[in-house]
Write a protein that holds these residues in place. Structure first.
Motif, PDB file in Angstrom:
ATOM      1  N   ALA A 195      29.577  38.172 113.313  1.00 29.50           N
ATOM      2  CA  ALA A 195      30.908  37.959 112.736  1.00 29.50           C
ATOM      3  C   ALA A 195      30.807  37.614 111.252  1.00 29.50           C
ATOM      4  CB  ALA A 195      31.642  36.849 113.490  1.00 29.50           C
ATOM      5  N   VAL A 196      29.835  36.758 110.899  1.00 29.17           N
ATOM      6  CA  VAL A 196      29.637  36.395 109.490  1.00 29.17           C
ATOM      7  C   VAL A 196      29.230  37.622 108.673  1.00 29.17           C
ATOM      8  CG1 VAL A 196      28.147  35.085 107.923  1.00 29.17           C
ATOM      9  CG2 VAL A 196      29.133  33.969 109.915  1.00 29.17           C
ATOM     10  N   MET A 197      28.319  38.422 109.228  1.00 24.79           N
ATOM     11  CA  MET A 197      27.885  39.646 108.539  1.00 24.79           C
ATOM     12  C   MET A 197      29.055  40.621 108.361  1.00 24.79           C
ATOM     13  SD  MET A 197      24.184  40.223 110.403  1.00 24.79           S
ATOM     14  CE  MET A 197      23.892  41.769 109.520  1.00 24.79           C
ATOM     15  N   HIS A 198      29.900  40.704 109.416  1.00 26.37           N
ATOM     16  CA  HIS A 198      31.071  41.587 109.341  1.00 26.37           C
ATOM     17  C   HIS A 198      32.022  41.128 108.238  1.00 26.37           C
ATOM     18  CE1 HIS A 198      35.150  42.930 110.476  1.00 26.37           C
ATOM     19  NE2 HIS A 198      34.535  44.027 110.888  1.00 26.37           N
ATOM     20  N   THR A 199      32.283  39.822 108.179  1.00 17.77           N
ATOM     21  CA  THR A 199      33.171  39.294 107.142  1.00 17.77           C
ATOM     22  C   THR A 199      32.576  39.510 105.756  1.00 17.77           C
ATOM     23  OG1 THR A 199      33.885  37.592 108.716  1.00 17.77           O
ATOM     24  CG2 THR A 199      34.454  37.260 106.404  1.00 17.77           C
ATOM     25  N   SER A 200      31.267  39.327 105.635  1.00 12.25           N
ATOM     26  CA  SER A 200      30.601  39.572 104.353  1.00 12.25           C
ATOM     27  C   SER A 200      30.754  41.026 103.920  1.00 12.25           C
ATOM     28  CB  SER A 200      29.117  39.214 104.459  1.00 12.25           C
ATOM     29  OG  SER A 200      28.948  37.851 104.759  1.00 12.25           O
ATOM     30  N   GLU A 201      30.683  41.926 104.905  1.00 13.75           N
ATOM     31  CA  GLU A 201      30.832  43.348 104.573  1.00 13.75           C
ATOM     32  C   GLU A 201      32.253  43.644 104.092  1.00 13.75           C
ATOM     33  OE1 GLU A 201      29.965  47.756 106.524  1.00 13.75           O
ATOM     34  OE2 GLU A 201      29.699  45.933 107.727  1.00 13.75           O
ATOM     35  N   VAL A 202      33.248  43.027 104.731  1.00 16.44           N
ATOM     36  CA  VAL A 202      34.637  43.222 104.282  1.00 16.44           C
ATOM     37  C   VAL A 202      34.804  42.714 102.851  1.00 16.44           C
ATOM     38  CG1 VAL A 202      37.036  42.572 104.679  1.00 16.44           C
ATOM     39  CG2 VAL A 202      35.566  43.128 106.620  1.00 16.44           C
ATOM     40  N   LEU A 203      34.251  41.530 102.562  1.00 12.49           N
ATOM     41  CA  LEU A 203      34.342  40.980 101.209  1.00 12.49           C
ATOM     42  C   LEU A 203      33.636  41.886 100.201  1.00 12.49           C
ATOM     43  CD1 LEU A 203      33.695  37.211 102.009  1.00 12.49           C
ATOM     44  CD2 LEU A 203      35.827  38.196 101.158  1.00 12.49           C
ATOM     45  N   GLN A 204      32.500  42.446 100.605  1.00  9.30           N
ATOM     46  CA  GLN A 204      31.773  43.353  99.709  1.00  9.30           C
ATOM     47  C   GLN A 204      32.601  44.600  99.420  1.00  9.30           C
ATOM     48  OE1 GLN A 204      27.882  44.507 101.076  1.00  9.30           O
ATOM     49  NE2 GLN A 204      27.747  46.179  99.639  1.00  9.30           N
ATOM     50  N   ARG A 205      33.193  45.168 100.480  1.00 11.15           N
ATOM     51  CA  ARG A 205      34.019  46.367 100.282  1.00 11.15           C
ATOM     52  C   ARG A 205      35.235  46.053  99.408  1.00 11.15           C
ATOM     53  NH1 ARG A 205      30.071  48.008 101.716  1.00 11.15           N
ATOM     54  NH2 ARG A 205      29.505  49.400 103.447  1.00 11.15           N
TER      55      ARG A 205
ATOM     56  N   VAL B 237      47.326  41.017  95.779  1.00 14.50           N
ATOM     57  CA  VAL B 237      47.054  41.449  97.154  1.00 14.50           C
ATOM     58  C   VAL B 237      45.554  41.424  97.427  1.00 14.50           C
ATOM     59  CG1 VAL B 237      47.202  43.369  98.773  1.00 14.50           C
ATOM     60  CG2 VAL B 237      49.147  42.828  97.317  1.00 14.50           C
ATOM     61  N   VAL B 238      44.753  41.874  96.456  1.00 16.60           N
ATOM     62  CA  VAL B 238      43.289  41.823  96.614  1.00 16.60           C
ATOM     63  C   VAL B 238      42.835  40.373  96.786  1.00 16.60           C
ATOM     64  CG1 VAL B 238      41.080  42.211  95.457  1.00 16.60           C
ATOM     65  CG2 VAL B 238      42.854  43.968  95.368  1.00 16.60           C
ATOM     66  N   ARG B 239      43.397  39.477  95.979  1.00 18.13           N
ATOM     67  CA  ARG B 239      43.043  38.060  96.106  1.00 18.13           C
ATOM     68  C   ARG B 239      43.435  37.519  97.481  1.00 18.13           C
ATOM     69  NH1 ARG B 239      45.171  33.408  96.299  1.00 18.13           N
ATOM     70  NH2 ARG B 239      47.265  34.277  96.107  1.00 18.13           N
ATOM     71  N   HIS B 240      44.598  37.956  97.970  1.00 18.52           N
ATOM     72  CA  HIS B 240      45.048  37.490  99.280  1.00 18.52           C
ATOM     73  C   HIS B 240      44.113  37.993 100.384  1.00 18.52           C
ATOM     74  CE1 HIS B 240      47.724  35.849 102.224  1.00 18.52           C
ATOM     75  NE2 HIS B 240      47.992  37.031 102.765  1.00 18.52           N
ATOM     76  N   ILE B 241      43.687  39.245 100.288  1.00 12.03           N
ATOM     77  CA  ILE B 241      42.735  39.796 101.267  1.00 12.03           C
ATOM     78  C   ILE B 241      41.455  38.974 101.241  1.00 12.03           C
ATOM     79  CG2 ILE B 241      41.279  41.792 101.812  1.00 12.03           C
ATOM     80  CD1 ILE B 241      43.558  43.580 100.827  1.00 12.03           C
ATOM     81  N   ASN B 242      40.956  38.680 100.042  1.00 12.24           N
ATOM     82  CA  ASN B 242      39.735  37.884  99.919  1.00 12.24           C
ATOM     83  C   ASN B 242      39.926  36.476 100.477  1.00 12.24           C
ATOM     84  OD1 ASN B 242      37.945  39.722  98.856  1.00 12.24           O
ATOM     85  ND2 ASN B 242      38.523  39.327  96.746  1.00 12.24           N
TER      86      ASN B 242
END
Length: 479
Positions: free
Chosen positions: A43-53, A160-165
């Protein structure tokens, strides 16, 4: 009265049962905790990948803004090329973000809102480009309303990008905290169970010892029970060590084992090469070569996934026959296990990178092996021919002024329905459940992206039970 104080066989049995129950419970809790660690690690790796994208997407947006400014200021059309590429990159990253956040309705809404804002700015930029190309400057085009709308639009995109992050950062914090809690709890749980098990084990040992003095006839059974208890305690200790190692590996750099394999194989080659007999030298060379190829592949794939495109100076002439030979060598064991027959005809040289084409044909060959017919041995044929002009007319997106190779990868596997011939190339799309066939559903989408990025295209032909043919069309090298 003295005999009444001696432990009975019933007490021994009770102690034994309690010990076994504690061992089972301890193993179960340890296993459950280890699974939780694995779950939160993923889950942590998945969240990190979303933040990277998301970071890559925002960088692409900034790059697009910069290219537009560069074009408006200088009139240099090279900026438009970079602008078009940044639009493509942004759309790809948006699609990846949607796929990665399928289980989060809030993020799906945020991404859709961001897509709308980006499309709105693209329309504004396209109008600016058209006016600039027609009039040579923006005099008469810009006004206070357009300027204000541009500023507001960019601020909305940024917000919106900040909100996603923010959402992902909160998820990262929660998941990381849960991961740390589980990791911290594991030694305590294992230690507590171990203490209880060992304590009960000691009590059981002395009960058996006392009972043995009064009941000599039961000596063999008691001795056997003691040995079993010692084995159980040893197994529990071994299990504890394995769980500690697992917790370490879960957070350690995944490339570290590969570096060690490479280092130790080099040491073996330097210090003991003259002592290896038979095929030992060959095996050591294969280990070294495989570790080098794997290190290069991991590095290149990570660089490729982050960059989104290959630099021009990295494009070289690629020998497809060499690429496939390396793949078949890596798959040697799998091919032998399945009694697979793989025929490779003469293949051309093409433009691109070794890493990209290795990934293309590795995906196709591994799929042919994986989706083979259980009633027959896999048969895979890789051939090449020149694509005719009549054939190329079916692909209007290709440059009709160029000549192309038609490379076919065919097999006798289970095949698939005709209506799925496009679906299989979509990202994260699977035709079979995870329990039937392993995989992430991304291999063929990456394959198509690589082929199209190198000026070609790929399509599949198949029917259930009659195998599949993957047709790859690539430009011929210019003389």
């Amino acid at each position: 009265m003295k005999n009444d104080k001696k432990p009975s066989i019933h007490q021994v049995k009770v102690y034994s049962i309690v010990t076994i129950i504690l061992i089972i419970v301890g193993s179960g809790i340890s296993y459950w905790t280890a699974n939780r660690i694995e779950y939160y690690t993923m889950a942590v790796m998945h969240t990190s990948e979303v933040l990277q994208r998301t970071d890559e997407l925002y960088s692409s947006i900034l790059e697009r803004e910069t290219n537009i400014r560069g074009f408006v200021i200088t009139g240099d059309k090279a900026f438009l090329t970079y602008y078009s590429q940044s639009n493509i990159d942004a759309e790809l990253l948006l699609t990846q973000l949607q796929a990665l956040t399928m289980d989060n309705a809030q993020q799906q809404n945020n991404i859709e809102e961001l897509r709308g804002l980006i499309n709105a700015r693209v329309r504004t930029f396209d109008a600016t480009i058209s006016y600039m190309q027609e009039h040579g400057d923006l005099e008469g085009f810009l006004d206070s309303t357009r300027v204000n709308n541009a500023i507001v639009g960019y601020q909305m995109v940024k917000e919106v990008v900040r909100h996603i992050n923010d959402v992902e950062n909160e998820l990262f914090r929660e998941r990381n905290e849960s991961l740390l809690n589980n990791i911290n709890a594991l030694p305590f749980i294992v230690g507590l169970i171990s203490v209880f098990s060992i304590t009960i084990g000691i009590v059981t040992f002395f009960s058996i010892y006392q009972y043995n003095k009064a009941q000599l006839e039961a000596n063999k059974e008691i001795s056997l029970y003691q040995n079993k208890m010692k084995d159980q305690i040893k197994l529990l200790d071994d299990s504890n060590k394995e769980l500690e190692q697992f917790a370490y590996v879960a957070s350690h750099d995944l490339q570290e084992p590969l570096r060690k394999i490479s280092a130790f194989s080099d040491l073996l080659n330097e210090q003991f090469a003259d002592k290896l007999e038979g095929e030992g030298t060959l095996y050591l060379q294969r280990i070294t070569a495989a570790s080098v190829r794997m290190r290069r592949l991991i590095t290149d794939l990570l660089e490729y996934s982050r960059a989104g495109r290959v630099e021009v100076d990295k494009i070289t002439t690629v020998k497809l026959s060499t690429i496939i030979s390396g793949i078949l060598e890596d798959y040697e064991i799998a091919i032998e296990e399945r009694s697979a027959k793989i025929t490779v005809d003469k293949l051309p040289k093409v433009k691109g990178t070794d890493t990209e084409y290795r990934q293309v044909f590795q995906n196709l060959i591994s799929n042919s092996l994986k989706f083979s017919n259980p009633d027959s041995s896999p048969e895979i044929t890789i051939s090449s021919e020149s694509a005719s002009e009549e054939f190329l007319e079916n692909f209007p997106k290709l440059d009709q002024n160029l000549k192309y190779h038609l490379i076919k990868v065919s097999d006798n596997g289970i095949g698939f329905a005709k209506e799925h011939s496009e679906k299989i190339f979509s990202i994260f799309q699977r035709l079979h459940g995870k329990m039937e066939y392993e995989g992430t559903g991304i291999g063929l989408s990456i394959t198509r992206k690589i082929i199209e990025k190198n000026g070609g295209t790929i399509f599949a032909e198949s029917s259930p039970g009659n195998g599949s043919v993957f047709n790859i069309i690539l430009p011929e090298l210019k003389n």
